[in-house]
Design an enzyme around this catalytic site. Sequence first.
Site, PDB file in Angstrom:
ATOM      1  N   GLY A   1       0.767  -1.233   0.000  1.00  0.00           N
ATOM      2  CA  GLY A   1       0.000   0.000   0.000  1.00  0.00           C
ATOM      3  C   GLY A   1       0.797   1.282   0.000  1.00  0.00           C
ATOM      4  O   GLY A   1       0.333   2.312   0.497  1.00  0.00           O
TER       5      GLY A   1
ATOM      6  N   HIS B   1       0.397   1.482 -13.092  1.00  0.00           N
ATOM      7  CA  HIS B   1       1.172   0.327 -13.551  1.00  0.00           C
ATOM      8  C   HIS B   1       2.637   0.733 -13.604  1.00  0.00           C
ATOM      9  O   HIS B   1       2.956   1.828 -14.106  1.00  0.00           O
ATOM     10  CB  HIS B   1       0.687  -0.154 -14.915  1.00  0.00           C
ATOM     11  CG  HIS B   1       1.437  -1.357 -15.419  1.00  0.00           C
ATOM     12  ND1 HIS B   1       1.217  -2.626 -14.911  1.00  0.00           N
ATOM     13  CD2 HIS B   1       2.425  -1.473 -16.327  1.00  0.00           C
ATOM     14  CE1 HIS B   1       2.046  -3.463 -15.508  1.00  0.00           C
ATOM     15  NE2 HIS B   1       2.793  -2.799 -16.375  1.00  0.00           N
TER      16      HIS B   1
ATOM     17  N   ILE C   1      -8.057  -9.002 -11.621  1.00  0.00           N
ATOM     18  CA  ILE C   1      -8.576  -8.389 -12.842  1.00  0.00           C
ATOM     19  C   ILE C   1     -10.073  -8.137 -12.682  1.00  0.00           C
ATOM     20  O   ILE C   1     -10.830  -9.061 -12.362  1.00  0.00           O
ATOM     21  CB  ILE C   1      -8.313  -9.296 -14.062  1.00  0.00           C
ATOM     22  CG1 ILE C   1      -6.799  -9.580 -14.183  1.00  0.00           C
ATOM     23  CG2 ILE C   1      -8.858  -8.655 -15.343  1.00  0.00           C
ATOM     24  CD1 ILE C   1      -5.917  -8.356 -14.290  1.00  0.00           C
ATOM     25  N   LEU C   2     -10.508  -6.891 -12.873  1.00  0.00           N
ATOM     26  CA  LEU C   2     -11.911  -6.522 -12.708  1.00  0.00           C
ATOM     27  C   LEU C   2     -12.698  -6.842 -13.973  1.00  0.00           C
ATOM     28  O   LEU C   2     -12.144  -6.845 -15.088  1.00  0.00           O
ATOM     29  CB  LEU C   2     -12.025  -5.032 -12.385  1.00  0.00           C
ATOM     30  CG  LEU C   2     -11.328  -4.571 -11.108  1.00  0.00           C
ATOM     31  CD1 LEU C   2     -11.453  -3.057 -10.957  1.00  0.00           C
ATOM     32  CD2 LEU C   2     -11.886  -5.276  -9.879  1.00  0.00           C
TER      33      LEU C   2
ATOM     34  N   GLU D   1       9.081   5.785  -6.654  1.00  0.00           N
ATOM     35  CA  GLU D   1       9.149   7.205  -6.286  1.00  0.00           C
ATOM     36  C   GLU D   1       8.296   8.028  -7.260  1.00  0.00           C
ATOM     37  O   GLU D   1       7.587   8.953  -6.858  1.00  0.00           O
ATOM     38  CB  GLU D   1      10.596   7.697  -6.304  1.00  0.00           C
ATOM     39  CG  GLU D   1      11.444   7.190  -5.148  1.00  0.00           C
ATOM     40  CD  GLU D   1      12.877   7.711  -5.192  1.00  0.00           C
ATOM     41  OE1 GLU D   1      13.765   7.055  -4.624  1.00  0.00           O
ATOM     42  OE2 GLU D   1      13.096   8.790  -5.805  1.00  0.00           O
TER      43      GLU D   1
ATOM     44  N   ASP E   1      -4.498  -3.554 -18.644  1.00  0.00           N
ATOM     45  CA  ASP E   1      -3.553  -2.468 -18.929  1.00  0.00           C
ATOM     46  C   ASP E   1      -3.741  -1.899 -20.337  1.00  0.00           C
ATOM     47  O   ASP E   1      -2.796  -1.453 -20.984  1.00  0.00           O
ATOM     48  CB  ASP E   1      -2.106  -2.947 -18.759  1.00  0.00           C
ATOM     49  CG  ASP E   1      -1.854  -3.454 -17.363  1.00  0.00           C
ATOM     50  OD1 ASP E   1      -1.022  -4.366 -17.209  1.00  0.00           O
ATOM     51  OD2 ASP E   1      -2.492  -2.944 -16.431  1.00  0.00           O
TER      52      ASP E   1
ATOM     53  N   GLU F   1       5.799   6.762  -9.082  1.00  0.00           N
ATOM     54  CA  GLU F   1       4.397   6.350  -8.895  1.00  0.00           C
ATOM     55  C   GLU F   1       3.724   7.201  -7.833  1.00  0.00           C
ATOM     56  O   GLU F   1       2.557   7.595  -7.965  1.00  0.00           O
ATOM     57  CB  GLU F   1       4.335   4.881  -8.485  1.00  0.00           C
ATOM     58  CG  GLU F   1       4.782   3.891  -9.521  1.00  0.00           C
ATOM     59  CD  GLU F   1       4.721   2.479  -9.009  1.00  0.00           C
ATOM     60  OE1 GLU F   1       3.699   2.100  -8.403  1.00  0.00           O
ATOM     61  OE2 GLU F   1       5.675   1.718  -9.244  1.00  0.00           O
TER      62      GLU F   1
HETATM   63  N1  LIG Z   1     -10.157  -5.047 -16.056  1.00  0.00           N
HETATM   64  C1  LIG Z   1      -8.959  -4.709 -15.540  1.00  0.00           C
HETATM   65  N2  LIG Z   1      -8.643  -5.062 -14.288  1.00  0.00           N
HETATM   66  C2  LIG Z   1      -7.426  -4.699 -13.770  1.00  0.00           C
HETATM   67  C3  LIG Z   1      -6.507  -3.990 -14.552  1.00  0.00           C
HETATM   68  C4  LIG Z   1      -6.875  -3.614 -15.886  1.00  0.00           C
HETATM   69  O1  LIG Z   1      -6.117  -2.940 -16.619  1.00  0.00           O
HETATM   70  N3  LIG Z   1      -8.103  -4.001 -16.329  1.00  0.00           N
HETATM   71  N4  LIG Z   1      -5.234  -3.680 -14.038  1.00  0.00           N
HETATM   72  C5  LIG Z   1      -4.795  -4.545 -12.964  1.00  0.00           C
HETATM   73  C6  LIG Z   1      -3.480  -4.151 -12.391  1.00  0.00           C
HETATM   74  N5  LIG Z   1      -2.421  -4.806 -13.183  1.00  0.00           N
HETATM   75  C7  LIG Z   1      -1.546  -4.012 -13.863  1.00  0.00           C
HETATM   76  O2  LIG Z   1      -1.515  -2.785 -13.748  1.00  0.00           O
HETATM   77  C8  LIG Z   1      -2.315  -6.205 -13.240  1.00  0.00           C
HETATM   78  C9  LIG Z   1      -2.606  -6.932 -12.100  1.00  0.00           C
HETATM   79  C10 LIG Z   1      -2.498  -8.317 -12.124  1.00  0.00           C
HETATM   80  C11 LIG Z   1      -2.097  -8.974 -13.277  1.00  0.00           C
HETATM   81  C12 LIG Z   1      -2.022 -10.462 -13.281  1.00  0.00           C
HETATM   82  O3  LIG Z   1      -1.496 -11.056 -14.209  1.00  0.00           O
HETATM   83  N6  LIG Z   1      -2.558 -11.051 -12.197  1.00  0.00           N
HETATM   84  C13 LIG Z   1      -2.489 -12.527 -12.026  1.00  0.00           C
HETATM   85  C14 LIG Z   1      -2.860 -12.914 -10.604  1.00  0.00           C
HETATM   86  C15 LIG Z   1      -1.885 -12.242  -9.612  1.00  0.00           C
HETATM   87  C16 LIG Z   1      -2.300 -12.520  -8.169  1.00  0.00           C
HETATM   88  O4  LIG Z   1      -3.510 -12.731  -7.916  1.00  0.00           O
HETATM   89  O5  LIG Z   1      -1.396 -12.482  -7.305  1.00  0.00           O
HETATM   90  C17 LIG Z   1      -3.476 -13.196 -12.962  1.00  0.00           C
HETATM   91  O6  LIG Z   1      -4.544 -12.586 -13.248  1.00  0.00           O
HETATM   92  O7  LIG Z   1      -3.155 -14.348 -13.335  1.00  0.00           O
HETATM   93  C18 LIG Z   1      -1.783  -8.250 -14.408  1.00  0.00           C
HETATM   94  C19 LIG Z   1      -1.878  -6.857 -14.397  1.00  0.00           C
HETATM   95  C20 LIG Z   1      -5.855  -4.648 -11.892  1.00  0.00           C
HETATM   96  N7  LIG Z   1      -7.108  -5.037 -12.483  1.00  0.00           N
HETATM   97  N1  LIG Z   2       0.163  -4.399 -12.540  1.00  0.00           N
HETATM   98  C1  LIG Z   2      -0.103  -3.760 -11.284  1.00  0.00           C
HETATM   99  C2  LIG Z   2       1.173  -3.548 -10.533  1.00  0.00           C
HETATM  100  O1  LIG Z   2       2.171  -4.211 -10.778  1.00  0.00           O
HETATM  101  N2  LIG Z   2       1.143  -2.608  -9.588  1.00  0.00           N
HETATM  102  C3  LIG Z   2       2.331  -2.280  -8.847  1.00  0.00           C
HETATM  103  O2  LIG Z   2       2.370  -2.998  -7.622  1.00  0.00           O
HETATM  104  C4  LIG Z   2       3.132  -2.219  -6.714  1.00  0.00           C
HETATM  105  C5  LIG Z   2       2.284  -2.089  -5.459  1.00  0.00           C
HETATM  106  O3  LIG Z   2       2.944  -1.414  -4.527  1.00  0.00           O
HETATM  107  P1  LIG Z   2       2.159  -0.759  -3.279  1.00  0.00           P
HETATM  108  O4  LIG Z   2       1.193  -1.823  -2.763  1.00  0.00           O
HETATM  109  O5  LIG Z   2       3.267  -0.442  -2.327  1.00  0.00           O
HETATM  110  O6  LIG Z   2       1.427   0.459  -3.795  1.00  0.00           O
HETATM  111  C6  LIG Z   2       3.384  -0.842  -7.363  1.00  0.00           C
HETATM  112  O7  LIG Z   2       4.689  -0.782  -7.917  1.00  0.00           O
HETATM  113  C7  LIG Z   2       2.361  -0.828  -8.471  1.00  0.00           C
HETATM  114  O8  LIG Z   2       2.736  -0.041  -9.594  1.00  0.00           O
END
Ligand SMILES: Nc1nc2c(c(=O)[nH]1)N[C@@H](CN(C=O)c1ccc(C(=O)N[C@@H](CCC(=O)O)C(=O)O)cc1)CN2
Ligand SMILES: NCC(=O)N[C@@H]1O[C@H](COP(=O)([O-])[O-])[C@@H](O)[C@H]1O
Length: 203
Positions: free
Chosen positions: A12, A107, A90-91, A175, A148, A177
């Site tokens: 977080g 990201h 993933i939403l 930093e 993404d 982010e």
């Molecule tokens: N509909 C969307 N949902 C989310 C997005 C998005 O762009 N569209 N962004 C993600 C955040 N994210 C990158 O920024 C990201 C998060 C997770 C994954 C991923 O491959 N997750 C794994 C499971 C990981 C775990 O549960 O520990 C998976 O799905 O197999 C890729 C990109 C948030 N939601």
């Molecule tokens: N694809 C999503 C992803 O990789 N997110 C990344 O997870 C880290 C979370 O850190 P935080 O919990 O300390 O904010 C951050 O680096 C964020 O950009």
Amino acid sequence: MLKIAVLVSGGGSNLGAIIDGVKSGELSNVEIKYVISDTPEVYALERAKENNIQGILLDKKQYKSNLSDEILKLIDGEVDLIVLAGFFSILSGKLLEKFKHRIINIHPSLIPSFCGKGAYGIHVHEKALEYGVKVSGCTVHFVDEGTDTGAIILQKVVEVNATDTPKELQLRIMEKEHEALPEAVKLISEGKVRVEGRKVFIG
Ligand SMILES: Nc1nc2c(c(=O)[nH]1)N[C@@H](CN(C=O)c1ccc(C(=O)N[C@@H](CCC(=O)O)C(=O)O)cc1)CN2
Ligand SMILES: NCC(=O)N[C@@H]1O[C@H](COP(=O)([O-])[O-])[C@@H](O)[C@H]1O
């Protein structure tokens, strides 16, 4: 007042940057209504508690493919913007429809590089270093049905050294982010972000 829900999965630090912005007055017209985690016992929920913000666990292992619907049930009508701050589920579904252009994500790369399925946390930096890029950075983007693939709001760039470890690169990008995400929330709270297709106009 822009009411937001911040979705988290881990430490977080990005949530912390938003909290700091609210406390400092930089985000004076922003209220964090909820912090929602898909993972139990993460420090992000501790950060919420320490700052008297309602922290809620919606465990991805319990809700599985219904997680997005559970989030919608909780926040529908209660918040204006959803901020994904280190959120790894993933939403999908109605949540994306009802909150079109009202969900943003941070990201840790310069999208469209090193993003999509499997690109989260430290893995993103491992991929960037393996590829040998000379610059990387972070991207704040709107969330859509893809992973993404949403329209890009802000990007910030960092130098990459060939000798960097994934952790060193991660910390350097974090930093930026912690600047970019609060900046994007501020712009949205001021009504300064306009989307036209894939283009985002600021100001
Ligand atoms: N509909 C969307 N949902 C989310 C997005 C998005 O762009 N569209 N962004 C993600 C955040 N994210 C990158 O920024 C990201 C998060 C997770 C994954 C991923 O491959 N997750 C794994 C499971 C990981 C775990 O549960 O520990 C998976 O799905 O197999 C890729 C990109 C948030 N939601
Ligand atoms: N694809 C999503 C992803 O990789 N997110 C990344 O997870 C880290 C979370 O850190 P935080 O919990 O300390 O904010 C951050 O680096 C964020 O950009």
